[in-house]
Design an enzyme around this catalytic site. Structure first.
Site, PDB file in Angstrom:
ATOM      1  N   LEU A  49      -6.859  -6.172  -7.342  1.00  0.00           N
ATOM      2  CA  LEU A  49      -6.246  -4.691  -6.975  1.00  0.00           C
ATOM      3  C   LEU A  49      -6.735  -3.959  -5.852  1.00  0.00           C
ATOM      4  O   LEU A  49      -7.711  -4.694  -5.163  1.00  0.00           O
ATOM      5  CB  LEU A  49      -6.707  -4.231  -8.378  1.00  0.00           C
ATOM      6  CG  LEU A  49      -6.213  -4.711  -9.662  1.00  0.00           C
ATOM      7  CD1 LEU A  49      -6.658  -3.969 -10.881  1.00  0.00           C
ATOM      8  CD2 LEU A  49      -4.685  -4.636  -9.593  1.00  0.00           C
ATOM      9  N   HIS A  50      -6.457  -2.864  -5.707  1.00  0.00           N
ATOM     10  CA  HIS A  50      -6.980  -2.116  -4.546  1.00  0.00           C
ATOM     11  C   HIS A  50      -7.770  -0.932  -5.238  1.00  0.00           C
ATOM     12  O   HIS A  50      -7.331   0.066  -5.618  1.00  0.00           O
ATOM     13  CB  HIS A  50      -5.830  -1.562  -3.783  1.00  0.00           C
ATOM     14  CG  HIS A  50      -5.102  -2.804  -3.199  1.00  0.00           C
ATOM     15  ND1 HIS A  50      -5.406  -3.349  -1.941  1.00  0.00           N
ATOM     16  CD2 HIS A  50      -3.619  -3.202  -3.237  1.00  0.00           C
ATOM     17  CE1 HIS A  50      -4.533  -4.114  -1.727  1.00  0.00           C
ATOM     18  NE2 HIS A  50      -3.537  -3.970  -2.408  1.00  0.00           N
ATOM     19  N   PRO A  51      -9.057  -1.181  -5.523  1.00  0.00           N
ATOM     20  CA  PRO A  51      -9.818  -0.081  -6.116  1.00  0.00           C
ATOM     21  C   PRO A  51      -9.774   1.131  -5.457  1.00  0.00           C
ATOM     22  O   PRO A  51      -9.723   1.273  -4.125  1.00  0.00           O
ATOM     23  CB  PRO A  51     -11.376  -0.661  -6.210  1.00  0.00           C
ATOM     24  CG  PRO A  51     -11.200  -2.047  -6.085  1.00  0.00           C
ATOM     25  CD  PRO A  51      -9.752  -2.348  -5.302  1.00  0.00           C
TER      26      PRO A  51
END
Length: 144
Positions: A49-51
């Site tokens: 994911l793209h935190p």
């Protein structure tokens, strides 16, 4: 391991897929016990994911970073300039918004006057969708 059923710890392998099953790749068939699975996750686990959005910028009580300086509220000498200051998850990859944040933060830190604010509509799940784009009539050269 989290109270899960032991037989669900592995992917089921239906008989219909046996001709295509090359065997488990990761973590591998040698990883069997709950502790071995936890050790593997701790060693090899990563996010795809793209935190972001963990210390959002804003001026309300829930905000952590001041958007006019990128400084963390209540601290001295600490700025945050990365995806964590985004108040909402972006609708696409976070690379471009993070670059924009970095450029804006550099201008703030250097004291460069900002450009005038401009309202740009954007989509947020659960809110009214954007208006459909205007069409252009090439025959009249006018926007519809």
């Amino acid at each position: 391991m989290g109270g899960g059923h032991p037989t669900l710890a592995r992917n089921p392998r239906p008989a219909a897929f046996q001709p295509f099953d090359g065997g488990e790749i990761s973590p591998g068939p040698e990883v069997q016990t709950d502790q071995e699975i936890l050790d593997w996750v701790g060693r090899d686990g990563e996010t795809a994911l793209h935190p972001s959005c963990t210390c959002r910028m804003g001026v309300d009580d829930m905000s952590v970073v001041d958007p006019t300086s990128m400084r963390v509220h209540g601290t001295e000498g600490l700025r945050v300039v990365d995806a964590s200051v985004m108040p909402y998850v972006t609708n696409g990859n976070i690379y471009a918004p993070v670059m924009m944040l970095a450029e804006k933060a550099a201008d703030l830190i250097l004291g460069v006057d900002p450009l005038p604010a401009e309202h740009a509509p954007y989509y947020r799940h659960g809110k009214d969708p954007l208006e459909p784009p205007k069409t252009h009539d090439s025959a009249t050269n006018l926007d519809a």
